[in-house]
Scaffold this active site. Sequence first.
Site, PDB file in Angstrom:
ATOM      1  N   HIS A 142       0.930  -1.094  -0.015  1.00 63.58           N
ATOM      2  CA  HIS A 142      -0.074   0.071   0.035  1.00 63.58           C
ATOM      3  C   HIS A 142       0.899   1.075   0.082  1.00 63.58           C
ATOM      4  O   HIS A 142       2.066   1.213   0.338  1.00 63.58           O
ATOM      5  CB  HIS A 142      -0.977   0.177   1.396  1.00 63.58           C
ATOM      6  CG  HIS A 142      -2.161  -0.958   1.096  1.00 63.58           C
ATOM      7  ND1 HIS A 142      -3.248  -0.817   2.171  1.00 63.58           N
ATOM      8  CD2 HIS A 142      -2.129  -1.931   0.360  1.00 63.58           C
ATOM      9  CE1 HIS A 142      -4.030  -1.922   1.649  1.00 63.58           C
ATOM     10  NE2 HIS A 142      -3.463  -2.378   0.785  1.00 63.58           N
ATOM     11  N   GLU A 167       0.811   3.815   2.053  1.00 63.11           N
ATOM     12  CA  GLU A 167       1.329   4.264   2.976  1.00 63.11           C
ATOM     13  C   GLU A 167       2.474   3.356   3.653  1.00 63.11           C
ATOM     14  O   GLU A 167       3.490   3.940   4.322  1.00 63.11           O
ATOM     15  CB  GLU A 167       0.073   4.117   4.236  1.00 63.11           C
ATOM     16  CG  GLU A 167      -1.139   4.800   3.789  1.00 63.11           C
ATOM     17  CD  GLU A 167      -2.129   3.919   3.274  1.00 63.11           C
ATOM     18  OE1 GLU A 167      -1.624   3.433   2.165  1.00 63.11           O
ATOM     19  OE2 GLU A 167      -3.440   4.138   3.672  1.00 63.11           O
ATOM     20  N   CYS A 225      -6.361   1.700   5.703  1.00 60.20           N
ATOM     21  CA  CYS A 225      -6.976   0.471   6.332  1.00 60.20           C
ATOM     22  C   CYS A 225      -6.312   0.005   7.688  1.00 60.20           C
ATOM     23  O   CYS A 225      -5.437   0.855   8.186  1.00 60.20           O
ATOM     24  CB  CYS A 225      -6.702  -0.644   5.224  1.00 60.20           C
ATOM     25  SG  CYS A 225      -4.974  -1.364   5.185  1.00 60.20           S
ATOM     26  N   CYS A 284      -2.479  -0.406   7.474  1.00 59.03           N
ATOM     27  CA  CYS A 284      -1.768   0.800   7.349  1.00 59.03           C
ATOM     28  C   CYS A 284      -1.706   1.649   8.638  1.00 59.03           C
ATOM     29  O   CYS A 284      -0.828   2.412   9.256  1.00 59.03           O
ATOM     30  CB  CYS A 284      -2.210   1.632   6.247  1.00 59.03           C
ATOM     31  SG  CYS A 284      -1.728   0.824   4.610  1.00 59.03           S
TER      32      CYS A 284
END
Lengths: 147, 147
Positions: free
Chosen positions: A55, A57, A85, A88
């Site tokens: 991801h 992040e 999410c 993260c």
Amino acid sequence: MIQGDDIHFMKMALAEAEKAAARDEVPVGAVVVSNGTVIARAHNLTETLGDPTAHAEMQAITAATSYLGGKYLIDCTIYVTVEPCVMCAGALAWSQIPVLVYGASDPKKGYSLIEQQLLHPKTKVRKGVLETECSSIMKKFFSKKRH
Amino acid sequence: MIQGDDIHFMKMALAEAEKAAARDEVPVGAVVVSNGTVIARAHNLTETLGDPTAHAEMQAITAATSYLGGKYLIDCTIYVTVEPCVMCAGALAWSQIPVLVYGASDPKKGYSLIEQQLLHPKTKVRKGVLETECSSIMKKFFSKKRH
């Protein structure tokens, strides 16, 4: 309350999201700012890398800590185009980052949902396997730390 | 219920945890098994890499998906010496791994706690910055997917 530079940095995060979109990735972008300077920028690469942890992040956190030379994002702000999410959010918690700024809410996967069910519905759990050993290596480590 | 090979694979995970301990890392180890074969093994490297995302599970997931060539850990089992944290639980959820086996519970940081507070206590949140744009790039992406 939205602050002065928020729009500026969120635009950079959006530019990252655009790069993701161009790769046919779910378009999320992230930027980490330290004392007014951008120290990391990243976009979602889960499909490109075939890696569910890639991801925006996560990559931004890894890049930023690498830049700062430590595992905490002290005095940093992360700008993310979409609400992080649970994974993260957990990573952000470990980084101890003081400020998170995000654009769109994620009513399906956003961390603020905190569902009862945190693992995937298909995931089964078994626990207690070599519990004593697994626990004792931890205790040993920490008791050594304390002395 | 503990199954036949659980002890065998957990011992491998423990051997990984030992490697972490030898590096003065919090000693957590993880192994991913696919159809009886170990396809990834990893240990916590947060200090060595200065990266708060470098938990054993995260690295094992990345290595295993890389091996399998996709972002899902279909038919896999992950063995972890300690109950995963929220970040790792989130990553496991994304991977859709069907089985998680762990040794020691983590009453402080384990995912099964699911505290109300998922981000770090120091983290402040601001949201809604360029919300429309951030949301619209997502919608655009997914609407394109549907047609």
